[in-house]
Motif scaffolding. Structure first.
Motif, PDB file in Angstrom:
ATOM      1  N   ASP A 125      41.072  50.627  28.830  1.00 47.10           N
ATOM      2  CA  ASP A 125      40.502  50.257  29.963  1.00 47.10           C
ATOM      3  C   ASP A 125      40.546  48.476  30.043  1.00 47.10           C
ATOM      4  O   ASP A 125      41.071  47.973  31.125  1.00 47.10           O
ATOM      5  N   VAL A 126      40.459  48.021  28.951  1.00 49.25           N
ATOM      6  CA  VAL A 126      40.538  46.459  29.054  1.00 49.25           C
ATOM      7  C   VAL A 126      42.116  45.869  29.152  1.00 49.25           C
ATOM      8  O   VAL A 126      42.230  45.093  30.070  1.00 49.25           O
ATOM      9  N   VAL A 127      43.084  46.466  28.658  1.00 51.01           N
ATOM     10  CA  VAL A 127      44.508  46.304  28.941  1.00 51.01           C
ATOM     11  C   VAL A 127      44.479  46.562  30.629  1.00 51.01           C
ATOM     12  O   VAL A 127      45.472  45.623  31.157  1.00 51.01           O
ATOM     13  N   CYS A 128      44.255  47.800  31.204  1.00 46.98           N
ATOM     14  CA  CYS A 128      44.655  48.020  32.510  1.00 46.98           C
ATOM     15  C   CYS A 128      43.733  46.935  33.258  1.00 46.98           C
ATOM     16  O   CYS A 128      44.182  46.716  34.368  1.00 46.98           O
ATOM     17  N   TYR A 129      42.639  46.614  32.923  1.00 44.23           N
ATOM     18  CA  TYR A 129      41.837  45.473  33.751  1.00 44.23           C
ATOM     19  C   TYR A 129      42.526  44.132  33.779  1.00 44.23           C
ATOM     20  O   TYR A 129      42.726  43.762  35.046  1.00 44.23           O
ATOM     21  N   ALA A 130      43.211  43.650  32.742  1.00 48.77           N
ATOM     22  CA  ALA A 130      43.923  42.497  32.614  1.00 48.77           C
ATOM     23  C   ALA A 130      45.106  42.717  33.481  1.00 48.77           C
ATOM     24  O   ALA A 130      45.555  41.835  34.272  1.00 48.77           O
ATOM     25  N   ARG A 131      45.723  43.674  33.626  1.00 47.13           N
ATOM     26  CA  ARG A 131      47.067  43.941  34.483  1.00 47.13           C
ATOM     27  C   ARG A 131      46.644  44.057  35.925  1.00 47.13           C
ATOM     28  O   ARG A 131      47.300  43.395  36.879  1.00 47.13           O
ATOM     29  N   ALA A 132      45.504  44.894  36.216  1.00 48.88           N
ATOM     30  CA  ALA A 132      45.129  44.853  37.474  1.00 48.88           C
ATOM     31  C   ALA A 132      44.589  43.452  38.359  1.00 48.88           C
ATOM     32  O   ALA A 132      44.918  43.120  39.165  1.00 48.88           O
ATOM     33  N   VAL A 133      43.706  42.731  37.299  1.00 48.85           N
ATOM     34  CA  VAL A 133      43.625  41.437  37.843  1.00 48.85           C
ATOM     35  C   VAL A 133      44.778  40.382  37.914  1.00 48.85           C
ATOM     36  O   VAL A 133      44.789  39.730  39.229  1.00 48.85           O
ATOM     37  N   ARG A 134      45.788  40.411  37.204  1.00 46.39           N
ATOM     38  CA  ARG A 134      46.991  39.692  37.270  1.00 46.39           C
ATOM     39  C   ARG A 134      47.967  40.279  38.433  1.00 46.39           C
ATOM     40  O   ARG A 134      48.291  39.237  39.489  1.00 46.39           O
ATOM     41  N   ALA A 135      48.186  41.460  38.639  1.00 49.47           N
ATOM     42  CA  ALA A 135      49.019  42.008  39.677  1.00 49.47           C
ATOM     43  C   ALA A 135      48.473  42.315  41.052  1.00 49.47           C
ATOM     44  O   ALA A 135      49.078  42.213  41.892  1.00 49.47           O
ATOM     45  N   ARG A 136      47.229  42.719  41.090  1.00 48.86           N
ATOM     46  CA  ARG A 136      46.473  43.189  42.204  1.00 48.86           C
ATOM     47  C   ARG A 136      45.640  42.130  42.911  1.00 48.86           C
ATOM     48  O   ARG A 136      45.589  41.947  44.228  1.00 48.86           O
ATOM     49  N   GLU A 137      44.680  41.600  41.996  1.00 51.80           N
ATOM     50  CA  GLU A 137      43.684  40.764  42.530  1.00 51.80           C
ATOM     51  C   GLU A 137      44.001  39.388  42.738  1.00 51.80           C
ATOM     52  O   GLU A 137      43.634  38.657  43.666  1.00 51.80           O
ATOM     53  N   TRP A 138      45.015  38.722  41.942  1.00 50.27           N
ATOM     54  CA  TRP A 138      45.481  37.426  42.285  1.00 50.27           C
ATOM     55  C   TRP A 138      45.882  37.306  43.488  1.00 50.27           C
ATOM     56  O   TRP A 138      45.665  36.334  44.259  1.00 50.27           O
ATOM     57  N   PRO A 139      46.984  38.179  43.726  1.00 52.45           N
ATOM     58  CA  PRO A 139      47.568  37.876  45.484  1.00 52.45           C
ATOM     59  C   PRO A 139      46.697  38.180  46.456  1.00 52.45           C
ATOM     60  O   PRO A 139      46.473  37.482  47.309  1.00 52.45           O
ATOM     61  N   ALA A 140      45.556  38.825  46.098  1.00 51.75           N
ATOM     62  CA  ALA A 140      44.626  38.934  47.158  1.00 51.75           C
ATOM     63  C   ALA A 140      43.515  37.971  47.516  1.00 51.75           C
ATOM     64  O   ALA A 140      43.015  37.426  48.368  1.00 51.75           O
ATOM     65  N   MET A 141      43.286  36.984  46.284  1.00 50.34           N
ATOM     66  CA  MET A 141      42.471  35.821  46.206  1.00 50.34           C
ATOM     67  C   MET A 141      43.208  34.693  46.927  1.00 50.34           C
ATOM     68  O   MET A 141      42.598  33.880  47.636  1.00 50.34           O
ATOM     69  N   ALA A 142      44.473  34.794  47.369  1.00 50.78           N
ATOM     70  CA  ALA A 142      45.064  33.693  48.086  1.00 50.78           C
ATOM     71  C   ALA A 142      44.460  33.704  49.563  1.00 50.78           C
ATOM     72  O   ALA A 142      44.500  32.837  50.471  1.00 50.78           O
ATOM     73  N   HIS A 143      44.129  35.053  50.008  1.00 53.36           N
ATOM     74  CA  HIS A 143      43.281  35.257  51.236  1.00 53.36           C
ATOM     75  C   HIS A 143      41.843  35.266  51.069  1.00 53.36           C
ATOM     76  O   HIS A 143      41.115  35.536  52.181  1.00 53.36           O
ATOM     77  N   GLY A 144      41.232  34.902  49.983  1.00 51.98           N
ATOM     78  CA  GLY A 144      39.937  34.459  50.003  1.00 51.98           C
ATOM     79  C   GLY A 144      39.001  35.753  49.400  1.00 51.98           C
ATOM     80  O   GLY A 144      37.797  35.925  49.824  1.00 51.98           O
ATOM     81  N   HIS A 145      39.570  36.748  48.942  1.00 53.08           N
ATOM     82  CA  HIS A 145      38.732  37.893  48.928  1.00 53.08           C
ATOM     83  C   HIS A 145      39.437  38.748  47.318  1.00 53.08           C
ATOM     84  O   HIS A 145      40.570  38.338  46.874  1.00 53.08           O
ATOM     85  N   GLY A 146      38.626  39.439  46.760  1.00 54.92           N
ATOM     86  CA  GLY A 146      38.979  40.274  45.492  1.00 54.92           C
ATOM     87  C   GLY A 146      39.543  41.743  45.987  1.00 54.92           C
ATOM     88  O   GLY A 146      39.729  42.052  47.062  1.00 54.92           O
ATOM     89  N   THR A 147      39.675  42.440  45.047  1.00 57.17           N
ATOM     90  CA  THR A 147      40.261  43.893  45.249  1.00 57.17           C
ATOM     91  C   THR A 147      39.319  44.864  44.272  1.00 57.17           C
ATOM     92  O   THR A 147      38.728  44.403  43.219  1.00 57.17           O
ATOM     93  N   SER A 148      39.673  46.070  44.584  1.00 48.73           N
ATOM     94  CA  SER A 148      38.738  47.026  43.856  1.00 48.73           C
ATOM     95  C   SER A 148      39.417  47.607  42.634  1.00 48.73           C
ATOM     96  O   SER A 148      38.824  48.237  41.778  1.00 48.73           O
ATOM     97  N   GLU A 149      40.667  47.197  42.325  1.00 52.56           N
ATOM     98  CA  GLU A 149      41.325  48.008  41.406  1.00 52.56           C
ATOM     99  C   GLU A 149      40.823  47.536  40.107  1.00 52.56           C
ATOM    100  O   GLU A 149      40.796  48.569  39.230  1.00 52.56           O
ATOM    101  N   PRO A 150      40.544  46.153  39.618  1.00 54.11           N
ATOM    102  CA  PRO A 150      39.899  46.005  38.493  1.00 54.11           C
ATOM    103  C   PRO A 150      38.631  46.581  38.169  1.00 54.11           C
ATOM    104  O   PRO A 150      38.309  47.172  37.168  1.00 54.11           O
ATOM    105  N   SER A 151      37.895  47.041  39.337  1.00 54.57           N
ATOM    106  CA  SER A 151      36.512  47.519  39.204  1.00 54.57           C
ATOM    107  C   SER A 151      36.674  49.169  38.560  1.00 54.57           C
ATOM    108  O   SER A 151      35.814  49.563  38.093  1.00 54.57           O
ATOM    109  N   VAL A 152      37.815  49.603  38.945  1.00 57.58           N
ATOM    110  CA  VAL A 152      38.020  51.041  38.300  1.00 57.58           C
ATOM    111  C   VAL A 152      37.985  51.006  36.873  1.00 57.58           C
ATOM    112  O   VAL A 152      37.350  52.061  36.015  1.00 57.58           O
ATOM    113  N   TRP A 153      38.504  49.931  36.206  1.00 60.37           N
ATOM    114  CA  TRP A 153      38.435  49.998  34.583  1.00 60.37           C
ATOM    115  C   TRP A 153      37.140  49.522  34.209  1.00 60.37           C
ATOM    116  O   TRP A 153      37.050  50.125  33.180  1.00 60.37           O
ATOM    117  N   THR A 154      36.524  48.696  34.963  1.00 67.48           N
ATOM    118  CA  THR A 154      35.345  48.149  34.377  1.00 67.48           C
ATOM    119  C   THR A 154      34.236  49.274  34.366  1.00 67.48           C
ATOM    120  O   THR A 154      33.420  49.360  33.439  1.00 67.48           O
TER     121      THR A 154
END
Length: 266
Positions: A97-126
């Motif tokens: 879960d920790v590995v997948c969380y780090a990957r989701a933050v890097r690949a999914r949430e980081w690009p979304a933050m360029a538009h001022g918001h997060g994503t739900s993918e990291p929350s799946v693993w938490t």
């Protein structure tokens, strides 16, 4: 806000009305009249002060975003290491879960933050991580450390997402632009009639410098987009490190997610 506007408007009305009422006496005493040049110095001071204040505010927001990203990466790495002390029945799930969380933050949430918001993918693993903690039980020695680390990770993530929104409201930005425009026009009206080339060049340089500061403010107030942005260097490095550790520890066991942190079908 209303009181400030009312007081300022009353001051303006009283000043103009007083001028017309006392106009004859002022002319008799030869009181000098205001010219365009009299407005230049206070306008310059106000513009520079506002630009400096907003630049500091934007820089602070950018610094907080960078600090939160680094703290989160360090906490994720710590969570993976602490999970080594979990019972064997939950260890692989927690670390996966920790590995997948780090990957989701890097690949999914980081690009979304360029538009001022997060994503739900990291929350799946938490969510899955906390479910594994519940199954592990509170009497396990590593339980308290994992809960504390997960709380610290959550706080860092919330700060990171919160700082992804612009630190300076659009109204303030347009106010700065209006002040800059008015200052440049006023300085242009005050150009001398003779030997204007050097002074005009100075005005061009000043305009370019103030415009550059305004553009820098616009850029750094959005920490995860633009030329001056916080890159996912720390979380990417951690994701690679703990992926290697996971592969070395579990050999043929596959992670429950792909390289982008999305849940794998296998």
């Amino acid at each position: 806000m209303v009181v400030t506007i009312v007081v300022a408007a009353l001051a303006l009305v009283l000043g103009v009305a007083g001028h017309w009422l006392l106009r004859g006496r002022l002319e008799a005493t030869e009181t000098p009249a205001l010219t365009v040049r009299d407005f230049v110095l206070p306008l310059q001071t106000l513009t520079v002060f506002v630009l400096a204040f907003v630049l500091v505010t934007a820089s602070t927001s950018n610094g907080k975003a960078d600090e939160a990203a680094r703290n989160e990466a360090g906490t994720v790495d710590h969570m993976y290491e602490v999970a080594d002390y979990a019972p064997a029945t939950q260890r692989r799930r927690l670390q996966g879960d920790v590995v997948c969380y780090a990957r989701a933050v890097r690949a999914r949430e980081w690009p979304a933050m360029a538009h001022g918001h997060g994503t739900s993918e990291p929350s799946v693993w938490t969510t899955d991580f906390r479910a594994a903690l519940k199954r592990m039980g509170t009497d396990t020695p590593a339980f308290g450390m994992l809960v504390a680390a997960d709380k610290e990770r959550s706080q860092a993530r919330q700060t990171r997402i919160a700082e992804s929104t612009p630190a300076i409201p659009n109204a303030v930005y347009w106010l700065m632009l209006a002040a800059l425009t008015f200052l440049v026009i006023t300085l242009g009206l005050c150009l001398p009639r003779q030997n204007t080339a050097l002074v005009t060049a100075g005005l061009v340089v000043l305009t370019a410098l103030l415009t550059t500061v305004l553009l820098v403010i616009r850029d750094i107030e959005r920490p995860f987009s633009g030329a001056i942005r916080v890159a996912p260097t720390a979380i990417s490095s951690v994701a690679e490190d703990i992926t290697q550790d996971y592969t070395a520890a579990y050999k043929a066991s596959r992670l429950p997610c792909d390289n982008d942190g999305l849940r794998s079908s296998v």
